[in-house]
Write an enzyme that holds these catalytic residues in place. Structure first.
Site, PDB file in Angstrom:
ATOM      1  N   GLU A  50       0.497   3.830   1.979  1.00 17.54           N
ATOM      2  CA  GLU A  50       1.045   4.098   3.508  1.00 17.54           C
ATOM      3  C   GLU A  50       2.249   3.488   3.794  1.00 17.54           C
ATOM      4  O   GLU A  50       3.197   3.904   4.294  1.00 17.54           O
ATOM      5  CB  GLU A  50      -0.149   4.039   4.351  1.00 17.54           C
TER       6      GLU A  50
ATOM      7  N   CYS B  89       0.946  -1.156   0.072  1.00 18.70           N
ATOM      8  CA  CYS B  89      -0.041   0.139   0.045  1.00 18.70           C
ATOM      9  C   CYS B  89       0.832   1.311  -0.008  1.00 18.70           C
ATOM     10  O   CYS B  89       2.166   1.205   0.338  1.00 18.70           O
ATOM     11  CB  CYS B  89      -0.788   0.065   1.210  1.00 18.70           C
TER      12      CYS B  89
ATOM     13  N   CYS C  51      -2.919  -1.144   7.139  1.00 24.03           N
ATOM     14  CA  CYS C  51      -2.003   0.168   7.398  1.00 24.03           C
ATOM     15  C   CYS C  51      -2.456   1.022   8.484  1.00 24.03           C
ATOM     16  O   CYS C  51      -1.669   1.741   8.907  1.00 24.03           O
ATOM     17  CB  CYS C  51      -2.344   0.969   6.039  1.00 24.03           C
TER      18      CYS C  51
HETATM   19  N1  THU Z   1      -4.518   0.737  -1.281  1.00 26.95           N
HETATM   20  C1  THU Z   1      -3.443   1.594  -0.592  1.00 26.95           C
HETATM   21  O1  THU Z   1      -2.357   1.818  -1.184  1.00 26.95           O
HETATM   22  N2  THU Z   1      -3.897   1.828   0.614  1.00 26.95           N
HETATM   23  C2  THU Z   1      -4.927   1.669   1.267  1.00 26.95           C
HETATM   24  O2  THU Z   1      -5.172   2.003   2.355  1.00 26.95           O
HETATM   25  C3  THU Z   1      -6.191   0.778   0.461  1.00 26.95           C
HETATM   26  C4  THU Z   1      -5.517  -0.124  -0.717  1.00 26.95           C
HETATM   27  C5  THU Z   1      -3.958   0.087  -2.416  1.00 26.95           C
HETATM   28  C6  THU Z   1      -3.839  -1.528  -2.650  1.00 26.95           C
HETATM   29  C7  THU Z   1      -3.990  -1.916  -3.867  1.00 26.95           C
HETATM   30  O3  THU Z   1      -2.804  -1.647  -4.680  1.00 26.95           O
HETATM   31  C8  THU Z   1      -5.150  -1.049  -4.416  1.00 26.95           C
HETATM   32  O4  THU Z   1      -4.920  -0.039  -3.396  1.00 26.95           O
HETATM   33  C9  THU Z   1      -6.442  -1.700  -4.558  1.00 26.95           C
HETATM   34  O5  THU Z   1      -6.698  -2.418  -3.253  1.00 26.95           O
END
Ligand code: THU
Length: 133
Positions: A55, A53, A91
């Site tokens: 974060e 993610c 996260c």
């Molecule tokens: N994702 C994030 O980067 N942060 C979050 O808090 C929620 C989800 C990303 C993970 C994945 O690459 C995409 O969003 C779809 O879930």
């Protein structure tokens, strides 16, 4: 560093997202207690669970830079336009490792709108050990 600058950095780094599987771009910009900003974007993987993610990337950048405390973190996500992307459960726990209950989590919406939560609101009664860092 005001909130608008942090938001702008989250939106800017979102353009770097590697999200070829979900098409969902996320950027995160965090402010540490020394006034420095660290950014990250989501990085997906053909083996889906190995993706990370935005974060998580921003936190890794902060730690690598030698900082250990999150004052605020802005998150911008969405497929095309910005849609509200509150940090996922994993996260929230990762942010909590370096944030007190009063740390601010700024979730960016479309139309340059945003909503600010506290760490304590998004992860109440959290598990935390007082590491000696
Ligand atoms: N994702 C994030 O980067 N942060 C979050 O808090 C929620 C989800 C990303 C993970 C994945 O690459 C995409 O969003 C779809 O879930």
């Amino acid at each position: 560093m005001d909130d608008q600058e942090l938001i702008d950095q989250a939106i800017a780094v979102r353009d770097q997202a590697y999200c070829v599987y979900s098409g969902f771009r996320v950027g995160a910009a965090l402010l540490d207690d020394e006034g420095n900003v660290h950014v990250g974007c989501n990085v997906e993987n053909a083996s889906y669970p190995q993706g990370s993610c935005a974060e998580t990337g921003a936190i890794a950048a902060m730690v690598a830079a030698g900082s250990r405390k999150i004052v605020a973190i802005a998150v911008a996500g969405g497929s095309e336009k910005l849609t509200s992307c509150t940090p996922c459960g994993g996260c929230r726990q990762r942010i909590r490792e370096f944030a007190e209950d009063d740390a601010r989590i700024i979730v960016i919406d479309d139309d340059d709108d945003w909503r600010t939560y506290t760490m304590g609101e998004l992860l109440p009664s959290s598990f935390h050990l007082d590491a000696d860092f």
